[in-house]
Enzyme design. Structure first.
Site, mmCIF file in Angstrom:
data_model
loop_
_atom_site.group_PDB
_atom_site.id
_atom_site.type_symbol
_atom_site.label_atom_id
_atom_site.label_comp_id
_atom_site.label_asym_id
_atom_site.label_seq_id
_atom_site.Cartn_x
_atom_site.Cartn_y
_atom_site.Cartn_z
ATOM 1 N N GLU A 169 0.843 -1.210 0.000
ATOM 2 C CA GLU A 169 0.000 0.000 0.000
ATOM 3 C C GLU A 169 0.873 1.254 0.000
ATOM 4 O O GLU A 169 0.561 2.247 -0.650
ATOM 5 C CB GLU A 169 -0.942 -0.002 1.212
ATOM 6 C CG GLU A 169 -2.032 -1.060 1.081
ATOM 7 C CD GLU A 169 -3.216 -0.823 2.003
ATOM 8 O OE1 GLU A 169 -3.002 -0.469 3.176
ATOM 9 O OE2 GLU A 169 -4.362 -0.988 1.544
ATOM 10 N N ALA A 313 -7.298 -4.459 11.717
ATOM 11 C CA ALA A 313 -8.274 -3.534 12.297
ATOM 12 C C ALA A 313 -9.655 -4.183 12.281
ATOM 13 O O ALA A 313 -10.439 -4.015 13.217
ATOM 14 C CB ALA A 313 -8.283 -2.240 11.490
HETATM 15 P P1 FAD Z 1 -3.990 0.593 17.176
HETATM 16 O O1 FAD Z 1 -5.096 0.967 16.274
HETATM 17 O O2 FAD Z 1 -2.611 0.632 16.670
HETATM 18 O O3 FAD Z 1 -4.102 1.566 18.456
HETATM 19 C C1 FAD Z 1 -3.260 1.476 19.560
HETATM 20 C C2 FAD Z 1 -3.516 2.728 20.390
HETATM 21 O O4 FAD Z 1 -2.755 2.628 21.605
HETATM 22 C C3 FAD Z 1 -3.054 4.022 19.705
HETATM 23 O O5 FAD Z 1 -4.023 5.021 19.879
HETATM 24 C C4 FAD Z 1 -1.754 4.376 20.442
HETATM 25 O O6 FAD Z 1 -1.501 5.764 20.489
HETATM 26 C C5 FAD Z 1 -2.070 3.837 21.839
HETATM 27 N N1 FAD Z 1 -0.889 3.536 22.622
HETATM 28 C C6 FAD Z 1 0.176 2.770 22.254
HETATM 29 N N2 FAD Z 1 1.060 2.692 23.262
HETATM 30 C C7 FAD Z 1 0.534 3.417 24.285
HETATM 31 C C8 FAD Z 1 0.978 3.698 25.603
HETATM 32 N N3 FAD Z 1 2.127 3.224 26.077
HETATM 33 N N4 FAD Z 1 0.187 4.461 26.381
HETATM 34 C C9 FAD Z 1 -0.989 4.956 25.916
HETATM 35 N N5 FAD Z 1 -1.454 4.710 24.700
HETATM 36 C C10 FAD Z 1 -0.699 3.965 23.890
HETATM 37 N N6 FAD Z 1 -6.110 -3.720 8.968
HETATM 38 C C11 FAD Z 1 -7.273 -3.967 8.345
HETATM 39 O O7 FAD Z 1 -8.112 -4.718 8.862
HETATM 40 N N7 FAD Z 1 -7.559 -3.399 7.150
HETATM 41 C C12 FAD Z 1 -6.722 -2.540 6.538
HETATM 42 O O8 FAD Z 1 -7.007 -2.027 5.440
HETATM 43 C C13 FAD Z 1 -5.494 -2.250 7.181
HETATM 44 N N8 FAD Z 1 -4.636 -1.365 6.621
HETATM 45 C C14 FAD Z 1 -3.474 -1.048 7.273
HETATM 46 C C15 FAD Z 1 -2.635 -0.101 6.686
HETATM 47 C C16 FAD Z 1 -1.453 0.244 7.308
HETATM 48 C C17 FAD Z 1 -0.554 1.273 6.662
HETATM 49 C C18 FAD Z 1 -1.095 -0.366 8.540
HETATM 50 C C19 FAD Z 1 0.195 0.012 9.233
HETATM 51 C C20 FAD Z 1 -1.925 -1.310 9.128
HETATM 52 C C21 FAD Z 1 -3.139 -1.652 8.502
HETATM 53 N N9 FAD Z 1 -4.019 -2.588 9.066
HETATM 54 C C22 FAD Z 1 -5.203 -2.873 8.432
HETATM 55 C C23 FAD Z 1 -3.734 -3.203 10.377
HETATM 56 C C24 FAD Z 1 -4.458 -2.393 11.476
HETATM 57 O O9 FAD Z 1 -4.140 -1.019 11.355
HETATM 58 C C25 FAD Z 1 -4.097 -2.870 12.880
HETATM 59 O O10 FAD Z 1 -4.359 -4.247 12.968
HETATM 60 C C26 FAD Z 1 -4.949 -2.101 13.901
HETATM 61 O O11 FAD Z 1 -4.582 -0.747 13.922
HETATM 62 C C27 FAD Z 1 -4.816 -2.703 15.298
HETATM 63 O O12 FAD Z 1 -5.677 -2.028 16.162
HETATM 64 P P2 FAD Z 1 -5.350 -1.927 17.701
HETATM 65 O O13 FAD Z 1 -6.584 -1.417 18.370
HETATM 66 O O14 FAD Z 1 -4.738 -3.166 18.209
HETATM 67 O O15 FAD Z 1 -4.195 -0.840 17.809
HETATM 68 P P1 NAD Z 2 3.142 -8.598 7.335
HETATM 69 O O1 NAD Z 2 3.722 -9.442 8.391
HETATM 70 O O2 NAD Z 2 1.815 -8.926 6.814
HETATM 71 O O3 NAD Z 2 4.135 -8.495 6.102
HETATM 72 C C1 NAD Z 2 5.525 -8.294 6.295
HETATM 73 C C2 NAD Z 2 6.272 -8.768 5.064
HETATM 74 O O4 NAD Z 2 7.660 -8.512 5.265
HETATM 75 C C3 NAD Z 2 6.130 -10.268 4.816
HETATM 76 O O5 NAD Z 2 5.753 -10.482 3.492
HETATM 77 C C4 NAD Z 2 7.506 -10.816 5.158
HETATM 78 O O6 NAD Z 2 7.836 -11.956 4.392
HETATM 79 C C5 NAD Z 2 8.395 -9.632 4.821
HETATM 80 N N1 NAD Z 2 9.697 -9.685 5.501
HETATM 81 C C6 NAD Z 2 9.960 -10.099 6.765
HETATM 82 N N2 NAD Z 2 11.295 -10.057 7.018
HETATM 83 C C7 NAD Z 2 11.876 -9.573 5.896
HETATM 84 C C8 NAD Z 2 13.225 -9.291 5.539
HETATM 85 N N3 NAD Z 2 14.240 -9.490 6.371
HETATM 86 N N4 NAD Z 2 13.466 -8.804 4.294
HETATM 87 C C9 NAD Z 2 12.465 -8.568 3.426
HETATM 88 N N5 NAD Z 2 11.168 -8.847 3.715
HETATM 89 C C10 NAD Z 2 10.865 -9.313 4.936
HETATM 90 O O7 NAD Z 2 3.166 -7.096 7.937
HETATM 91 P P2 NAD Z 2 2.403 -5.796 7.444
HETATM 92 O O8 NAD Z 2 2.361 -5.707 5.970
HETATM 93 O O9 NAD Z 2 2.999 -4.668 8.208
HETATM 94 O O10 NAD Z 2 0.933 -6.032 7.969
HETATM 95 C C11 NAD Z 2 0.666 -6.114 9.378
HETATM 96 C C12 NAD Z 2 -0.771 -6.544 9.567
HETATM 97 O O11 NAD Z 2 -1.633 -5.508 9.117
HETATM 98 C C13 NAD Z 2 -1.132 -7.786 8.777
HETATM 99 O O12 NAD Z 2 -2.002 -8.561 9.524
HETATM 100 C C14 NAD Z 2 -1.849 -7.234 7.566
HETATM 101 O O13 NAD Z 2 -2.810 -8.141 7.057
HETATM 102 C C15 NAD Z 2 -2.505 -5.996 8.118
HETATM 103 N N6 NAD Z 2 -2.670 -5.005 7.038
HETATM 104 C C16 NAD Z 2 -3.786 -5.111 6.286
HETATM 105 C C17 NAD Z 2 -3.960 -4.242 5.230
HETATM 106 C C18 NAD Z 2 -5.199 -4.348 4.390
HETATM 107 O O14 NAD Z 2 -6.041 -5.187 4.683
HETATM 108 N N7 NAD Z 2 -5.347 -3.537 3.370
HETATM 109 C C19 NAD Z 2 -3.001 -3.255 4.955
HETATM 110 C C20 NAD Z 2 -1.860 -3.187 5.763
HETATM 111 C C21 NAD Z 2 -1.698 -4.090 6.809
#
Ligand code: FAD
Ligand code: NAD
Length: 397
Positions: A169, A313
């Site tokens: 992404e 999420a």
């Molecule tokens: P988070 O949403 O990360 O929230 C944790 C909260 O805890 C935050 O508000 C943070 O500030 C707070 N916090 C952390 N440490 C402390 C502390 N010590 N004290 C107080 N507060 C603290 N998942 C999907 O299902 N669909 C997607 O399309 C998708 N896209 C993604 C795209 C990206 C770029 C990334 C990075 C991830 C994506 N994910 C997606 C994965 C998803 O974002 C995570 O699984 C999700 O955010 C987890 O939710 P959570 O409630 O565990 O934590």
């Molecule tokens: P991930 O664990 O899904 O992917 C990490 C990738 O890095 C893997 O393909 C792994 O093989 C690779 N990798 C690990 N070690 C490496 C190395 N030494 N060199 C090169 N490549 C290496 O992690 P993510 O992409 O950060 O996603 C985290 C979570 O968030 C996952 O559960 C994912 O499904 C979710 N997520 C979902 C979406 C979505 O649904 N659109 C978007 C972003 C993240």
């Protein structure tokens, strides 16, 4: 005395627990406290966009005050330092302690670096508003730096380590931003290189191969170079070294190689696997009937294939909803708690403007249809959290 419920972290899991609790609980039925580092909730699932600079970071955050009912939930802005489960207390970094009858841990994740040398020091990661603001600023700085040292074309190289969903992404957004940056800084676009490096034999390991191929072709057309089956072995201030010995220099390195649970959980004495606690069917930590974990800190298994569910999420939100209802049952001492079983609706990943791939139900989608679906998913969450008002305020349409 009212039951004290303390929720740590206002991410997808924690904030959804709080918002559902305030809907289900009557006034004064329980004392609910929500603790979060910042006074805003951020939309982690959108963060690849502000990281690349294709969306302003303010679009990805929501003031917590605007979604909680202050008569039912007390918000404390603070950073959690540790949890003392024996004493039923939480300590914040400023020394404040909070005691609880029931604790919900929703502290999210941290980058998993697998001990790779230099990653923590020299690579950025996409994990919060603060982290993505820094990536965006750094990218612009590297363009301006190159203009002042034109012999250093490597300043215009980008390495994205890991071609999972986050990596894919992000490179999609980055590739969209490059033409704009080239224009702004008078740079020949052919000088810019984006490498997405993946250790596994394919990008998006485990995802539908046809959709993976579609995604890679779209991204290649936008200028992304994939290096597949080539793990990053080391990271240094000037670039990375791959397992096959190849060295790639770059001005910007972003690590998207995976996540582990927040280290506070492990430091507080809970048993973890990659920072995540294997919770029971009610999301309780083993041996702690009053400690629940939601989101990326909770490890749950798919009973059909015995494999762990990925941290998403989608699951965190569903856990928040189920847990809120179970906490109400517990507070009232009436009714039965519901077991948590994820209802997976699919996965959709964006590939930059107007392009995405996904599986919804068991239907494969791609292109514009998938991009539209991604927006629908984003808006659905806003609606769940803050109704039509929030949708209108943050709309991507
Ligand atoms: P988070 O949403 O990360 O929230 C944790 C909260 O805890 C935050 O508000 C943070 O500030 C707070 N916090 C952390 N440490 C402390 C502390 N010590 N004290 C107080 N507060 C603290 N998942 C999907 O299902 N669909 C997607 O399309 C998708 N896209 C993604 C795209 C990206 C770029 C990334 C990075 C991830 C994506 N994910 C997606 C994965 C998803 O974002 C995570 O699984 C999700 O955010 C987890 O939710 P959570 O409630 O565990 O934590
Ligand atoms: P991930 O664990 O899904 O992917 C990490 C990738 O890095 C893997 O393909 C792994 O093989 C690779 N990798 C690990 N070690 C490496 C190395 N030494 N060199 C090169 N490549 C290496 O992690 P993510 O992409 O950060 O996603 C985290 C979570 O968030 C996952 O559960 C994912 O499904 C979710 N997520 C979902 C979406 C979505 O649904 N659109 C978007 C972003 C993240």
């Amino acid at each position: 005395m009212n039951t004290k419920i303390v929720i740590l972290g206002a991410g997808y899991g924690g904030l959804m627990t709080a918002v559902k609790l305030q809907k289900l609980l009557n006034y004064n039925e329980a004392q609910v406290t929500l603790v979060n580092k910042h006074n805003y909730h951020y939309l982690t699932t959108w963060l690849h966009e502000p990281a690349a600079g294709t969306l302003h970071h303010d679009n990805c955050r929501i003031e917590i005050d605007t979604v909680i009912d202050k008569n039912k939930v007390n918000f404390v802005q603070g950073t959690v330092e540790s949890i003392q489960s024996e004493e039923r207390k939480v300590t914040l970094q400023d020394g404040t302690t909070l005691d609880y009858d029931y604790l919900v841990i929703g502290l999210g994740s941290e980058p998993e670096t697998f001990g790779i040398q230099g990653l923590k020091e020299h690579a950025f990661s996409i994990r919060s508003i603060n982290s993505v603001r820094m990536i965006k600023e750094h990218i612009e700085y590297m363009f301006s730096k190159y203009r002042n040292e034109p012999s250093r074309k490597d300043y215009l190289n980008f390495i994205v380590g890991g071609a999972g969903f986050t990596g894919i992404e992000f490179v999609g957004e980055l590739a969209d931003r490059i033409p704009e940056l080239c224009k702004e800084f008078d740079v020949d676009p052919s000088f810019v290189k984006i490498y997405n490096i993946e250790a596994a034999p394919t990008a998006l390991p485990g995802f539908d191969p046809e959709l993976v191929e579609y995604a890679m072709n779209i991204l290649r057309d936008k200028g992304v170079t994939f290096k597949i089956n080539t793990p990053i072995k080391e990271c240094n201030p000037d670039g990375v070294i791959l397992a096959d010995g190849e060295e790639i220099k770059a001005g910007t390195i972003v690590w998207t190689g995976g996540v582990r649970g927040n280290s506070i959980i492990e430091k507080s004495g809970f048993e973890v696997m990659r920072g995540r606690v294997k919770v029971d069917e009610y999301l309780r930590a083993p041996g702690h009937d009053n400690v629940f974990i939601v989101g990326d800190g909770a490890l749950i298994f798919n009973e059909e294939n015995g494999r762990p569910y990925p941290p998403t999420a989608q699951i965190a939100i569903q856990q928040g909803e189920t847990l809120a209802a179970n906490l109400v049952v517990t507070v009232r001492g009436a009714g039965e708690m519901k077991k948590f079983v994820p209802e997976l609706k699919g996965t959709v990943a964006s590939l930059g403007k107007g392009e995405a791939i996904g599986i919804v139900g068991n239907k494969k989608i791609y292109g514009n249809t998938a991009a539209l679906m991604k927006k629908v998913i984003d808006h659905r969450y806003l609606y769940m959290l803050g109704g039509v008002g929030l949708v209108l305020k943050k709309s991507k349409f």
